[in-house]
Design a protein around this motif. Structure first.
Motif, PDB file in Angstrom:
ATOM      1  N   TRP A  88      -8.346  -7.516  -1.006  1.00  0.00           N
ATOM      2  CA  TRP A  88      -7.761  -6.402  -0.265  1.00  0.00           C
ATOM      3  C   TRP A  88      -7.482  -6.872   1.156  1.00  0.00           C
ATOM      4  O   TRP A  88      -8.343  -7.465   1.799  1.00  0.00           O
ATOM      5  N   ASP A 122       0.819  -1.213   0.000  1.00  0.00           N
ATOM      6  CA  ASP A 122       0.000   0.000   0.000  1.00  0.00           C
ATOM      7  C   ASP A 122       0.853   1.263   0.000  1.00  0.00           C
ATOM      8  O   ASP A 122       0.388   2.325   0.401  1.00  0.00           O
ATOM      9  N   GLY A 147      -4.002  -2.802   3.844  1.00  0.00           N
ATOM     10  CA  GLY A 147      -4.130  -1.970   2.654  1.00  0.00           C
ATOM     11  C   GLY A 147      -3.491  -2.555   1.409  1.00  0.00           C
ATOM     12  O   GLY A 147      -3.621  -1.983   0.321  1.00  0.00           O
TER      13      GLY A 147
END
Length: 311
Positions: free
Chosen positions: A191, A158, A195
């Motif tokens: 997901w 992320d 993140g």
């Protein structure tokens, strides 16, 4: 150009003086036309035309009518213009093994154009391999083992971590954009709470050229497999990550492991049948991305080669 094989990309050289205008005229005057010539020759090298960063766009408009963004690309690049990118930013002392661009994806560019802005200090050639010949060079055992296809696994962080982030990979910061892109590709994705994004895709190991019908080796199993990283790098990653946590990983389609010796054979035989295209400033190389795989030789000094892609 180093050429120990019976095949090499066709070289088209400028007349004395050359110039970008001559290049455009020569492209327009190709007989047969550019599309047919590229399928026949697999690769074209344009030399001596003095292409500069300022005149590059005009040349690319002729060679790549519909330039593509590098969305879902797995190698580190920097965008430097209108869908023009640096070639893979991988340490210069290493060879980049043969591959067809984005053969792991549900859709891939049909042709690539490479442009030499800065001549390598030494080495740095772009090897190209006839992908049908690469397929023929593999043992029957390897071809049969891959007949069911390849499962690619990506763990995209992320913003902080090893490998590429999902934001860089999909050129967006919006999760909805990513999900819209992945929908319909056949991929499965998750997901995670931190993140990050995990993507799994099953793809064929070979494909057929849409015009010639020839079957070619068309996957990146050797590049995504830990054995393709070299013993030292693979050992360092294994010390900090489990196999399933690697930034990218590959298995057989059924989830079974791919033997390291298969990976070595694929990598080595692809390079063994390659022809090197050496670079001089201003050169352009256009390749059919299905018929030809490409890579990079190690180099010293400076080297700046840009790449663009087209559907």
């Amino acid at each position: 150009m180093t050429n120990t094989e019976t095949w090499a990309p066709l070289e088209i050289e400028a007349a004395d003086g050359g110039g970008a205008d001559e290049l455009l005229a020569r492209i327009d005057a190709l007989d047969p036309g550019l599309d047919d010539l590229l399928v026949r020759e697999k690769g074209l090298v344009f030399r001596g035309f003095g292409v500069t960063p300022e005149t590059l766009d005009k040349a690319l408009d002729r060679l790549l009518p519909h330039r593509l963004a590098y969305v879902h690309g797995n190698s580190p690049r920097t965008k430097v213009g209108g869908n023009v990118y640096t070639s893979t930013e991988y340490p210069q002392e290493y060879t980049i093994s043969m591959h067809n661009e984005m053969s792991y994806a549900h859709a891939w560019p049909t042709r690539l154009a490479f442009y030499c802005e800065v001549t390598p200090g030494g080495g740095g050639a772009t090897p190209v391999t006839d992908a049908a010949r690469w397929l023929a060079a593999l043992d029957d055992e390897v071809r049969d083992a891959f007949a069911g296809g390849v499962r690619y696994v990506q763990n995209l962080h992320d913003g902080y971590g090893l490998g590429k982030s999902w934001q860089d990979t999909f050129e967006t910061k919006d999760r909805a954009d990513v999900e819209e892109f992945l929908t319909g590709t056949g991929a499965e994705w998750t997901w995670r709470r931190d993140g990050s994004l995990r993507v799994e895709s099953v793809r064929p190991s070979t494909t057929r050229h849409p015009v010639t019908g020839v079957e070619v080796w068309f996957n990146q199993a050797d590049q995504w497999h830990p054995a393709g990283l070299g013993d030292d790098t693979a050992a360092e990653l294994a010390a900090i990550l489990s196999e399933d946590e690697l930034p990218q990983m590959v298995k057989f389609a059924d989830g079974g492991p791919i033997p390291a010796e298969y990976v070595a054979q694929i990598r080595d035989r692809g390079l063994a049948v390659a022809v090197d295209v050496d670079w001089r400033r201003g050169d352009l190389l256009l390749i059919d991305n299905v018929l030809l795989a490409h890579g990079r030789r190690p180099f010293t000094g400076d080297r700046r080669v840009l790449v663009a892609m087209s559907d």
